[in-house]
Design a protein around this motif. Sequence first.
Motif, PDB file in Angstrom:
ATOM      1  N   ALA A   2       0.660  -1.244   0.191  1.00  0.00           N
ATOM      2  CA  ALA A   2      -0.223  -0.088  -0.036  1.00  0.00           C
ATOM      3  C   ALA A   2       0.859   1.225  -0.044  1.00  0.00           C
ATOM      4  O   ALA A   2       0.636   2.084  -0.635  1.00  0.00           O
ATOM      5  CB  ALA A   2      -1.037  -0.084   1.428  1.00  0.00           C
ATOM      6  N   VAL A   3       1.684   1.307   0.756  1.00  0.00           N
ATOM      7  CA  VAL A   3       2.932   2.300   0.936  1.00  0.00           C
ATOM      8  C   VAL A   3       3.549   2.539  -0.786  1.00  0.00           C
ATOM      9  O   VAL A   3       3.785   3.866  -1.163  1.00  0.00           O
ATOM     10  CB  VAL A   3       3.795   2.090   1.827  1.00  0.00           C
ATOM     11  CG1 VAL A   3       4.905   3.266   1.930  1.00  0.00           C
ATOM     12  CG2 VAL A   3       3.163   2.153   3.354  1.00  0.00           C
ATOM     13  N   ALA A   4       3.957   1.210  -1.015  1.00  0.00           N
ATOM     14  CA  ALA A   4       4.407   1.408  -2.521  1.00  0.00           C
ATOM     15  C   ALA A   4       3.724   2.085  -3.313  1.00  0.00           C
ATOM     16  O   ALA A   4       4.063   2.825  -4.522  1.00  0.00           O
ATOM     17  CB  ALA A   4       5.015  -0.037  -2.978  1.00  0.00           C
ATOM     18  N   ASP A   5       2.377   1.893  -3.403  1.00  0.00           N
ATOM     19  CA  ASP A   5       1.550   2.549  -4.513  1.00  0.00           C
ATOM     20  C   ASP A   5       1.351   4.050  -4.234  1.00  0.00           C
ATOM     21  O   ASP A   5       0.914   4.610  -5.193  1.00  0.00           O
ATOM     22  CB  ASP A   5       0.059   1.892  -4.089  1.00  0.00           C
ATOM     23  CG  ASP A   5      -0.104   0.437  -4.831  1.00  0.00           C
ATOM     24  OD1 ASP A   5       0.938   0.008  -5.712  1.00  0.00           O
ATOM     25  OD2 ASP A   5      -1.091  -0.243  -4.590  1.00  0.00           O
ATOM     26  N   GLU A  40       7.365   8.594  -8.853  1.00  0.00           N
ATOM     27  CA  GLU A  40       8.810   8.599  -9.347  1.00  0.00           C
ATOM     28  C   GLU A  40       9.760   9.389  -8.526  1.00  0.00           C
ATOM     29  O   GLU A  40       9.730  10.628  -8.546  1.00  0.00           O
ATOM     30  CB  GLU A  40       9.024   8.956 -10.926  1.00  0.00           C
ATOM     31  CG  GLU A  40      10.273   8.609 -11.380  1.00  0.00           C
ATOM     32  CD  GLU A  40      10.426   8.760 -12.935  1.00  0.00           C
ATOM     33  OE1 GLU A  40      11.454   8.854 -13.529  1.00  0.00           O
ATOM     34  OE2 GLU A  40       9.509   8.355 -13.514  1.00  0.00           O
ATOM     35  N   ASP A  41      10.832   8.861  -8.230  1.00  0.00           N
ATOM     36  CA  ASP A  41      12.131   9.576  -7.112  1.00  0.00           C
ATOM     37  C   ASP A  41      11.387   9.831  -5.684  1.00  0.00           C
ATOM     38  O   ASP A  41      12.471  10.189  -5.049  1.00  0.00           O
ATOM     39  CB  ASP A  41      12.330  10.960  -7.861  1.00  0.00           C
ATOM     40  CG  ASP A  41      13.095  10.899  -9.268  1.00  0.00           C
ATOM     41  OD1 ASP A  41      13.533   9.808  -9.471  1.00  0.00           O
ATOM     42  OD2 ASP A  41      13.419  11.822  -9.852  1.00  0.00           O
ATOM     43  N   GLY A  42      10.419   9.358  -5.539  1.00  0.00           N
ATOM     44  CA  GLY A  42       9.977   9.346  -4.148  1.00  0.00           C
ATOM     45  C   GLY A  42      10.461   8.105  -3.436  1.00  0.00           C
ATOM     46  O   GLY A  42      10.894   7.272  -4.040  1.00  0.00           O
ATOM     47  N   GLY A  59       9.713   4.612  -5.600  1.00  0.00           N
ATOM     48  CA  GLY A  59       8.630   4.922  -6.285  1.00  0.00           C
ATOM     49  C   GLY A  59       9.062   4.969  -8.009  1.00  0.00           C
ATOM     50  O   GLY A  59       8.289   5.069  -8.651  1.00  0.00           O
ATOM     51  N   GLY A  60      10.371   4.526  -8.094  1.00  0.00           N
ATOM     52  CA  GLY A  60      10.711   4.543  -9.523  1.00  0.00           C
ATOM     53  C   GLY A  60      11.962   5.623  -9.752  1.00  0.00           C
ATOM     54  O   GLY A  60      12.319   6.391  -8.882  1.00  0.00           O
ATOM     55  N   GLN A  82      15.236   7.323  -9.323  1.00  0.00           N
ATOM     56  CA  GLN A  82      16.495   7.366  -8.448  1.00  0.00           C
ATOM     57  C   GLN A  82      15.877   7.411  -7.005  1.00  0.00           C
ATOM     58  O   GLN A  82      16.745   7.708  -6.027  1.00  0.00           O
ATOM     59  CB  GLN A  82      17.328   8.489  -8.728  1.00  0.00           C
ATOM     60  CG  GLN A  82      17.780   8.397 -10.117  1.00  0.00           C
ATOM     61  CD  GLN A  82      19.237   7.290 -10.258  1.00  0.00           C
ATOM     62  OE1 GLN A  82      19.622   6.742  -9.388  1.00  0.00           O
ATOM     63  NE2 GLN A  82      19.158   6.962 -11.479  1.00  0.00           N
ATOM     64  N   GLY A  83      14.616   6.913  -6.758  1.00  0.00           N
ATOM     65  CA  GLY A  83      14.187   7.008  -5.333  1.00  0.00           C
ATOM     66  C   GLY A  83      15.075   6.307  -4.339  1.00  0.00           C
ATOM     67  O   GLY A  83      15.199   6.693  -3.192  1.00  0.00           O
ATOM     68  N   SER A  84      15.496   5.009  -4.680  1.00  0.00           N
ATOM     69  CA  SER A  84      16.435   4.449  -3.865  1.00  0.00           C
ATOM     70  C   SER A  84      17.648   4.978  -3.380  1.00  0.00           C
ATOM     71  O   SER A  84      18.059   4.994  -2.217  1.00  0.00           O
ATOM     72  CB  SER A  84      16.576   2.959  -4.120  1.00  0.00           C
ATOM     73  OG  SER A  84      17.166   2.923  -5.453  1.00  0.00           O
ATOM     74  N   VAL A  85      18.322   5.490  -4.221  1.00  0.00           N
ATOM     75  CA  VAL A  85      19.525   6.390  -4.111  1.00  0.00           C
ATOM     76  C   VAL A  85      19.046   7.560  -3.200  1.00  0.00           C
ATOM     77  O   VAL A  85      19.837   8.089  -2.251  1.00  0.00           O
ATOM     78  CB  VAL A  85      20.034   6.854  -5.463  1.00  0.00           C
ATOM     79  CG1 VAL A  85      21.311   7.475  -5.153  1.00  0.00           C
ATOM     80  CG2 VAL A  85      20.371   5.665  -6.316  1.00  0.00           C
ATOM     81  N   TYR A  86      18.053   8.202  -3.431  1.00  0.00           N
ATOM     82  CA  TYR A  86      17.484   9.284  -2.764  1.00  0.00           C
ATOM     83  C   TYR A  86      17.290   9.047  -1.281  1.00  0.00           C
ATOM     84  O   TYR A  86      17.402   9.871  -0.344  1.00  0.00           O
ATOM     85  CB  TYR A  86      16.568  10.251  -3.403  1.00  0.00           C
ATOM     86  CG  TYR A  86      16.788  10.753  -4.825  1.00  0.00           C
ATOM     87  CD1 TYR A  86      18.190  10.989  -5.240  1.00  0.00           C
ATOM     88  CD2 TYR A  86      15.887  10.918  -5.653  1.00  0.00           C
ATOM     89  CE1 TYR A  86      18.381  11.181  -6.341  1.00  0.00           C
ATOM     90  CE2 TYR A  86      16.284  11.249  -7.160  1.00  0.00           C
ATOM     91  CZ  TYR A  86      17.474  11.438  -7.469  1.00  0.00           C
ATOM     92  OH  TYR A  86      17.756  11.778  -8.641  1.00  0.00           O
ATOM     93  N   ALA A  87      16.752   7.748  -1.180  1.00  0.00           N
ATOM     94  CA  ALA A  87      16.456   7.418   0.347  1.00  0.00           C
ATOM     95  C   ALA A  87      17.874   7.036   1.049  1.00  0.00           C
ATOM     96  O   ALA A  87      18.027   7.781   2.012  1.00  0.00           O
ATOM     97  CB  ALA A  87      15.708   6.042   0.254  1.00  0.00           C
ATOM     98  N   VAL A  88      18.875   6.911   0.140  1.00  0.00           N
ATOM     99  CA  VAL A  88      19.949   6.570   0.754  1.00  0.00           C
ATOM    100  C   VAL A  88      20.860   7.853   1.501  1.00  0.00           C
ATOM    101  O   VAL A  88      21.138   8.062   2.234  1.00  0.00           O
ATOM    102  CB  VAL A  88      21.247   5.877   0.025  1.00  0.00           C
ATOM    103  CG1 VAL A  88      22.515   5.817   0.462  1.00  0.00           C
ATOM    104  CG2 VAL A  88      20.701   4.049  -0.072  1.00  0.00           C
TER     105      VAL A  88
END
Length: 742
Positions: A93-96, A100-102, A117-118, A120-126
Amino acid sequence: MHKFLFFCWVVACLCPVGSNAQLSLVKNGQPLGRILIDKEVAADSMAAAVLQRFIGEMSGAVLPVRDFRSARPQPGDALIGSFQLGTWPDLPAVADSLVEDGFLIHTQDGYLRLLSGGGQGSVYAVVTLLDDFLGMDYYAKDTYTLPRQTDITLPALSLEDHPAFAYRQTFSYGLEDPVYKLWFRLEAPKEAFAGNLWVHTFDRLLPSAQFGESHPEYYSLIKGKRQPGKASQWCLTNEEVLERTTQQLDSIFKVHPEQDIISVSQNDGNFTYCTCDNCAAIDEREGSPSGTLIHFVNQLADRFPDKMISTLAYLYSMHPPKHLKPRPNVNIMLCSIDAKREVPLTDNATGQDFVKALKGWAAISDNIFVWDYGINFDNLVAPFPNFHVLQPNMALFHQHNVRMHFAQVGGKRGEDFSELRAYMLSRLLWDPYQNADELMLEFMEGYYGAAAPHLYQYQKMLEAALFAGDIPLWIYDTPVSHKSGMLRARLRARYNELFDRAEAAVADEPERLRRVRRSRLPLQYAELEIARTLPERDPAQLNIMLDTFAARTARYGVETLNERNNAPADYCRLYRERYLRKPEGNRAAGAKVTWQEPPSPGYLDGAAAALTDELYGGTTFGDSWIGWEGKDGSFVIDLGRVQPVKSVETDFLHQLGAWILLPKSVTYEVSADGKNYKPFGKELLPEDRSREVKFVGVKTEQTEAVQARYIRVSVEGVKTCPAWHYGVGYPAWFFLDEVVVR
């Protein structure tokens, strides 16, 4: 402090009562978990590499990176990517909800979960994790700080974040560092636009060198004549232009199937749109030359419904059409190039005209890209105090359907506080509602250390002086314009005191001292520019200032002083030649000037004196130069008495970006009585297409002196901008300054 408060807010608001308050990644320099990813996902692999690198630099521990297919998750692991959706019931549910980039950062169930969310989101999380929770700061290219600690523990948190703008771009030499680009969440046109076609693309799509001669009907009708050329626009009602463009786009998208946006946009330049009967009818009905543009790109959008067609709303096409609406897959790239910069866009007449256009486009489209300017193209290394307008302007864009944003600023080494400006803009591109002053202080304290209070005071004084001086700040500015305002002598003395204190505060820190001295270059350049306009100069002191400026620009890698690539070393050489040596034996000094073909309106006041005052103009046309637009020029210089004349020389400016071209020829004639003139010489000038700003002396010299009192100078201008120039078909300028007679 801001990070500590943010941390407290997250813990208080997001952590449920009784949840585990901490997640340890490293203990006593040893890793307690692993990083699990899907190695087939490039962004997640990059995120893992960044996390592993900087956790290692902080603690000495290397978190192993494993593909989720070969390693089952264990408590304490960092899980990056969508593979984990089946391991936590609430995660889908969170993923939905992520765009993008979130991203989501979650640590409440014994794992460090990073979900994208698509994009570079995982990079920006880091980088958010490192920045906001682990005490790391990034400032400029290869310039960052991080804590050294043997234990790394995260609080319990569940943080979801999204970008305000889907596409974020600015200039900075920091982009030479790949981590800087990721840290500040920036993008590049080649990553988004197919074939890197993102602005001024008409001539790239249908090259005039290929089609101009055989199909002049493809190009603008200007003043009754078709004007094919590299800078000309298209005839947007010509069906063959539509068909050929369709074929080109189809080919480009086939080569770049992974990209879904391309720019079909006017060439650089103003007023050069087509005025044929068909185009004029549409533009008249729509109340703007944007009418034919939208008419044209809408047809392309219909032919490529799964792609996005971007086009410019720039200069003549800035205002929207009255009736036509862009298709949903038409992207409007709206440019604020004509707006002044001393106040937010809402607060002066030029800015309000842009805001009117922005609101007009927002009423008919929710697919807007704003190209905003925070740069002085003519004097990149000069004070440009626009920091106070960055945040309100960006918030304005966000509130009016702007989803993509490019902030064009001076981002090269040595340009006015380029590191600070890039830092603030990058932060605001993600969240335009942050406090700009806090961002400025945050950067200064980390980057300049003990010098920060003095440099902050300098910036705030400069801002206040800009307001008090009531002189516009614009993208073709010159320090000379502000010599009675924010750069008057008493203020410059105070600014130098603040820089002296800043240098003293970091005298024992070589790297920070270099940063302060590099940031001082714009003030030193302004001092030199203003000094050359003063009738009384101290050559010895100016030579010392030039030596310092030349040495520091070379040491700090400053390559150019303006967008036309004029180098600092050349500037210092020309300065000594033009401004520190008065022409010896100049018989025209202070001579009376009588116009026969006078300058254009706006250049008559003081023009006669400017030609013979022995004060040479600089690289900006508004500074001491006298201009003629679309016509020839002619004047007579009265030497006061008959005397021997052996040579005559006039000084011209070459600046193509301002439509200033060298003349075709200069003719000199002499007379003893002011009635009967004899030829003295005629000089022909070759066409010059180079981008550099130049000073060109046109001199005629005789082997034997002739007796004369009157010198007639006749200048044959180009009159009309040629096909290769931005202003094709429209009046060209020539600018003249000093006349020297010996």
